[in-house]
Scaffold this active site. Structure first.
Site, short mmCIF file in Angstrom:
data_model
loop_
_atom_site.label_atom_id
_atom_site.label_comp_id
_atom_site.label_asym_id
_atom_site.label_seq_id
_atom_site.Cartn_x
_atom_site.Cartn_y
_atom_site.Cartn_z
N ASN A 1 57.27 -35.30 11.09
CA ASN A 1 58.34 -35.39 10.07
C ASN A 1 59.43 -36.10 11.08
O ASN A 1 59.22 -35.79 12.17
CB ASN A 1 58.62 -35.16 8.87
CG ASN A 1 59.29 -33.61 9.78
OD1 ASN A 1 60.52 -33.51 9.82
ND2 ASN A 1 58.53 -32.72 8.96
N ASP B 1 54.71 -29.90 4.81
CA ASP B 1 54.06 -28.99 3.43
C ASP B 1 52.84 -29.30 4.28
O ASP B 1 52.46 -27.99 2.91
CB ASP B 1 54.55 -30.51 2.66
CG ASP B 1 55.20 -30.11 2.10
OD1 ASP B 1 56.54 -28.82 1.60
OD2 ASP B 1 56.07 -30.75 1.64
N LYS C 1 62.74 -20.43 -4.64
CA LYS C 1 62.05 -19.60 -3.10
C LYS C 1 62.58 -18.48 -3.45
O LYS C 1 62.27 -18.12 -2.85
CB LYS C 1 63.29 -20.84 -2.22
CG LYS C 1 62.66 -22.40 -2.40
CD LYS C 1 61.51 -22.66 -0.98
CE LYS C 1 61.61 -24.19 -1.59
NZ LYS C 1 60.37 -24.50 -0.23
#
Ligand code: C5P
Length: 398
Positions: free
Chosen positions: A211, A279, A344
């Protein structure tokens, strides 16, 4: 409060005009500037315009005979809290890296006992030239701090890294220097883990999934924590950034390698997960380059990557006392970030809106989400976000 003073060395480049704006911004924030204008710089900005803004005498080689009588270069170099070089040309960087002192600017830079901040500005090829990069690394190792250069269109018509950081960003970095000086080294003796950059997930020997994360924000945070005295272990994915000064860096590629490097860094007092971890990764990596065939594109099945932030946050033993995550969102930033905090299991989420050009850019507008509320920060340079966040981390660990 004692008067805050900066010695500004204006080097000879087209970006010199931006140093006028920097002087104006500093004056508005109550920081006085004294300026040295190199001979080359005086072709781009006149000493008269610089002096009108600094409301002080302007120093340069043209006047150095009388100046030596009034104020020697040694005293001049120490008359400020900080020496800022903007624009820092390739020539000035080279001189300082090698300890040359053949004009007033380089002499003052060699004689100073104050911290030095450089804002490089030059043609992209000059910046990327091995000699300049060597000088940059040498200067960083000698303790010089850098801001920029930014990527973008250049006066010479080329495009790439080499534009001087914006005056506002340099101003913010200078104010961050004063903030940091005021709080000292509250993180001395603490260990902090920082992740940064993207991860790279290999499809075959030549192809990968990744990314656009530049690593700038994570690197700035690592550097800011180190300035507060922390022992920082920075685990970074592939980025085009030089090793930050005073930071122990481990470079990795994939999310799995990043997680292993993080586990190996524990115990730590705090962990700041800035990395944009991919991911997914290809379920398997082909050992040979996948051939383009008649059957069309090959299917690539993906597996979920480990969530490093969640793994660190939910550790039964060796959980860092403070775990900070980042959330890049394009909409409903606050709501999504709150959900992320819970999901998280981390202590704070630093959320930002990436619908603009935050990724790869130099400024950022964030909010800090904690169990007990939300704090909104104004837009500022990534280095300033880093300084402010490091100060809050220090306060939380105190
Ligand atoms: O889930 P999302 O990617 O939006 O969460 C962002 C936060 O989680 C960041 O702090 C990022 O560093 C961390 N993260 C991680 N490992 C992953 C995915 C995200 O550490 N696999």
């Amino acid at each position: 409060m004692t008067e805050r003073r900066v010695l500004l060395v204006i080097g000879g480049g087209i970006a010199a005009y931006k140093s006028l704006e920097l002087i104006r911004l500093l004056a508005k924030s109550g920081v006085r500037t004294r300026a040295i204008v190199t001979n080359a710089a005086s072709h781009f900005v006149t000493p008269l315009s610089v002096g009108s803004l600094t409301e002080d005498k302007v120093y340069g080689d043209l006047f150095s005979l009388t100046d030596e009588a009034e104020m020697g270069h040694i005293q001049l170099s120490r008359s400020a809290d900080l020496v800022v070089v903007a624009p820092a040309t390739a020539d000035l960087m080279a001189k300082v890296a090698h300890g040359l002192a053949n004009d007033l600017a380089s002499t003052a830079l060699l004689a100073t006992d104050k911290p030095v901040l450089m804002a490089p500005a030059m043609n992209v090829r000059m910046w990327l030239n091995a000699a300049t990069q060597r000088n940059r690394a040498r200067l960083a190792a000698d303790g010089v701090q850098f801001i920029g250069p930014d990527d973008g269109a250049m006066a010479c018509g080329e495009f790439g890294p080499g534009r001087m950081a914006e005056p506002q960003a340099i101003h913010d970095a200078i104010l961050a220097f004063y903030d940091q000086r005021a709080i000292g080294q509250p993180l001395a003796g603490r260990k902090v883990l920082v992740t940064a950059g993207p991860t790279l997930e290999q499809i075959d020997p030549v192809r990968f999934i990744s990314n656009r994360s530049s690593g700038k924000q994570g690197f700035a945070i690592a550097e800011a924590l180190a300035r507060l005295g922390a022992h920082v272990r920075l685990v970074s994915g592939p980025v085009a950034l030089a090793d930050p000064f005073g930071v122990d860096i481990v470079r990795v590629e994939s999310a799995e390698q990043m997680l292993a490097a993080c586990e190996a860094a524990l115990p730590a007092d705090a962990a700041v997960c800035v990395a944009a971890v991919a991911d997914w990764r290809p379920e398997s990596t082909a050992s040979k380059k996948i051939k383009k065939g008649a059957d069309g594109p090959p299917p690539i099945s993906l597996s979920e990557n480990p969530d490093i932030l969640a793994t660190l946050s939910k550790k039964k033993s060796k959980r860092p006392r403070l775990v900070v995550g980042f959330a890049a969102e394009t909409n409903d930033v606050e709501a999504h970030a709150k959900q992320k905090l819970a999901k998280k299991g981390c202590d704070w989420i630093v959320a930002n809106d990436v619908s603009g050009d935050v990724m790869g850019g130099d400024s950022n507008q964030v909010m800090i989400i904690r169990a007990d509320g939300v704090e909104r920060w104004p837009e500022m340079a990534k280095t300033a976000v880093a300084g402010k966040l490091a100060a809050e981390i220090a306060a939380a660990l105190a």
